[in-house]
Design a protein around this motif. Structure first.
Motif, PDB file in Angstrom:
ATOM      1  N   LEU A  83       4.305 -12.370  -8.252  1.00 17.98           N
ATOM      2  CA  LEU A  83       3.016 -13.045  -8.263  1.00 17.98           C
ATOM      3  C   LEU A  83       3.245 -14.553  -8.211  1.00 17.98           C
ATOM      4  O   LEU A  83       3.927 -15.117  -9.069  1.00 17.98           O
ATOM      5  N   ARG A  84       2.682 -15.178  -7.214  1.00 13.90           N
ATOM      6  CA  ARG A  84       2.734 -16.638  -7.083  1.00 13.90           C
ATOM      7  C   ARG A  84       1.454 -17.173  -7.710  1.00 13.90           C
ATOM      8  O   ARG A  84       0.375 -17.039  -7.150  1.00 13.90           O
ATOM      9  N   HIS A  85       1.579 -17.749  -8.891  1.00 13.39           N
ATOM     10  CA  HIS A  85       0.410 -18.165  -9.668  1.00 13.39           C
ATOM     11  C   HIS A  85      -0.403 -19.251  -8.980  1.00 13.39           C
ATOM     12  O   HIS A  85      -1.618 -19.315  -9.167  1.00 13.39           O
ATOM     13  N   ALA A  86       0.236 -20.099  -8.177  1.00 13.92           N
ATOM     14  CA  ALA A  86      -0.463 -21.216  -7.544  1.00 13.92           C
ATOM     15  C   ALA A  86      -1.668 -20.758  -6.736  1.00 13.92           C
ATOM     16  O   ALA A  86      -2.701 -21.422  -6.717  1.00 13.92           O
ATOM     17  N   ASN A  87      -1.552 -19.622  -6.062  1.00 13.22           N
ATOM     18  CA  ASN A  87      -2.676 -19.121  -5.270  1.00 13.22           C
ATOM     19  C   ASN A  87      -2.917 -17.627  -5.467  1.00 13.22           C
ATOM     20  O   ASN A  87      -3.591 -16.998  -4.664  1.00 13.22           O
ATOM     21  N   ARG A  88      -2.343 -17.072  -6.526  1.00 12.55           N
ATOM     22  CA  ARG A  88      -2.511 -15.661  -6.897  1.00 12.55           C
ATOM     23  C   ARG A  88      -2.169 -14.716  -5.745  1.00 12.55           C
ATOM     24  O   ARG A  88      -2.863 -13.741  -5.490  1.00 12.55           O
ATOM     25  N   SER A  89      -1.092 -15.020  -5.059  1.00  9.91           N
ATOM     26  CA  SER A  89      -0.629 -14.162  -3.968  1.00  9.91           C
ATOM     27  C   SER A  89       0.659 -13.460  -4.382  1.00  9.91           C
ATOM     28  O   SER A  89       1.357 -13.902  -5.294  1.00  9.91           O
ATOM     29  N   LEU A  90       0.950 -12.371  -3.710  1.00  7.63           N
ATOM     30  CA  LEU A  90       2.186 -11.641  -3.929  1.00  7.63           C
ATOM     31  C   LEU A  90       3.153 -11.996  -2.811  1.00  7.63           C
ATOM     32  O   LEU A  90       2.803 -11.945  -1.635  1.00  7.63           O
ATOM     33  N   VAL A  91       4.369 -12.368  -3.185  1.00  6.05           N
ATOM     34  CA  VAL A  91       5.371 -12.788  -2.211  1.00  6.05           C
ATOM     35  C   VAL A  91       6.708 -12.133  -2.546  1.00  6.05           C
ATOM     36  O   VAL A  91       6.867 -11.515  -3.586  1.00  6.05           O
ATOM     37  N   GLY A  92       7.656 -12.284  -1.655  1.00  4.03           N
ATOM     38  CA  GLY A  92       8.993 -11.778  -1.906  1.00  4.03           C
ATOM     39  C   GLY A  92       9.336 -10.600  -1.021  1.00  4.03           C
ATOM     40  O   GLY A  92       8.544 -10.145  -0.187  1.00  4.03           O
ATOM     41  N   ILE A  93      10.543 -10.095  -1.203  1.00  3.38           N
ATOM     42  CA  ILE A  93      11.086  -9.052  -0.337  1.00  3.38           C
ATOM     43  C   ILE A  93      10.268  -7.761  -0.382  1.00  3.38           C
ATOM     44  O   ILE A  93      10.090  -7.107   0.636  1.00  3.38           O
ATOM     45  N   LEU A  94       9.749  -7.377  -1.551  1.00  2.00           N
ATOM     46  CA  LEU A  94       8.939  -6.162  -1.632  1.00  2.00           C
ATOM     47  C   LEU A  94       7.664  -6.287  -0.804  1.00  2.00           C
ATOM     48  O   LEU A  94       7.275  -5.351  -0.093  1.00  2.00           O
ATOM     49  N   ALA A  95       7.029  -7.440  -0.872  1.00  2.00           N
ATOM     50  CA  ALA A  95       5.824  -7.679  -0.078  1.00  2.00           C
ATOM     51  C   ALA A  95       6.157  -7.684   1.416  1.00  2.00           C
ATOM     52  O   ALA A  95       5.438  -7.087   2.223  1.00  2.00           O
ATOM     53  N   GLU A  96       7.255  -8.321   1.782  1.00  2.00           N
ATOM     54  CA  GLU A  96       7.645  -8.367   3.196  1.00  2.00           C
ATOM     55  C   GLU A  96       7.987  -6.986   3.744  1.00  2.00           C
ATOM     56  O   GLU A  96       7.640  -6.653   4.877  1.00  2.00           O
ATOM     57  N   GLN A  97       8.666  -6.171   2.947  1.00  2.00           N
ATOM     58  CA  GLN A  97       8.983  -4.811   3.385  1.00  2.00           C
ATOM     59  C   GLN A  97       7.710  -4.007   3.616  1.00  2.00           C
ATOM     60  O   GLN A  97       7.627  -3.240   4.575  1.00  2.00           O
ATOM     61  N   ALA A  98       6.715  -4.200   2.764  1.00  2.00           N
ATOM     62  CA  ALA A  98       5.435  -3.499   2.954  1.00  2.00           C
ATOM     63  C   ALA A  98       4.749  -3.960   4.239  1.00  2.00           C
ATOM     64  O   ALA A  98       4.231  -3.137   5.002  1.00  2.00           O
ATOM     65  N   ILE A  99       4.757  -5.264   4.493  1.00  2.00           N
ATOM     66  CA  ILE A  99       4.126  -5.819   5.701  1.00  2.00           C
ATOM     67  C   ILE A  99       4.757  -5.242   6.958  1.00  2.00           C
ATOM     68  O   ILE A  99       4.069  -4.939   7.933  1.00  2.00           O
ATOM     69  N   GLU A 100       6.059  -5.068   6.965  1.00  2.00           N
ATOM     70  CA  GLU A 100       6.749  -4.565   8.156  1.00  2.00           C
ATOM     71  C   GLU A 100       6.357  -3.136   8.521  1.00  2.00           C
ATOM     72  O   GLU A 100       6.635  -2.677   9.623  1.00  2.00           O
ATOM     73  N   ASN A 101       5.698  -2.445   7.610  1.00  2.00           N
ATOM     74  CA  ASN A 101       5.233  -1.081   7.886  1.00  2.00           C
ATOM     75  C   ASN A 101       3.743  -1.016   8.183  1.00  2.00           C
ATOM     76  O   ASN A 101       3.176   0.071   8.249  1.00  2.00           O
TER      77      ASN A 101
END
Length: 127
Positions: free
Chosen positions: A8-26
């Motif tokens: 969780l990136r508190h600055a803008n309440r977004s989820l980032v990182g490798i887990l998020a990127e792996q989900a996006i790729e699918n």
């Protein structure tokens, strides 16, 4: 609601990182609406967070159309991490405070702009 996972990136309440990127790729998106911290003079879209930049770049690769939502104060600024380039964006939505010379330059470079007025909230200009 579907959450991607990641940090969780508190600055803008977004989820980032490798887990998020792996989900996006699918996933595949018809449209993606992105914000940005800066649109540099060379039309590079950038942000101060490396993980956010990487995730946004992945979303840009996985969509039919990408729309950039940035206020006029973001133009001409620089930030640390590259997200992408305005050539990857279908349309830029910004406000009518964008310098007229900048509007002309962006249009001459072939970028589609929608300028939204403040008071009425109506689209003031499209091209």
């Amino acid at each position: 609601m579907i959450l991607l996972g990641g940090r969780l990136r508190h600055a803008n309440r977004s989820l980032v990182g490798i887990l998020a990127e792996q989900a996006i790729e699918n996933l595949w998106f018809d449209q993606v609406f992105l914000g940005a911290s800066a649109v540099q003079p060379d039309d590079t879209i950038s942000t101060p967070d490396g993980e956010e930049a990487s995730l946004n770049a992945a979303m840009m690769r996985r969509t039919e159309e990408c729309f950039l939502l940035v206020d006029s104060m973001k133009f001409g600024r620089r930030s640390t991490y590259k997200v992408g380039h305005l050539d990857q964006v279908s349309c830029v939505f910004t406000d009518t405070e964008l310098d007229p010379g900048q509007v002309q330059t962006l249009r001459e470079r072939g970028h589609k702009l929608v300028l939204a007025g403040h008071a009425e909230g109506n689209s003031d200009d499209t091209e």
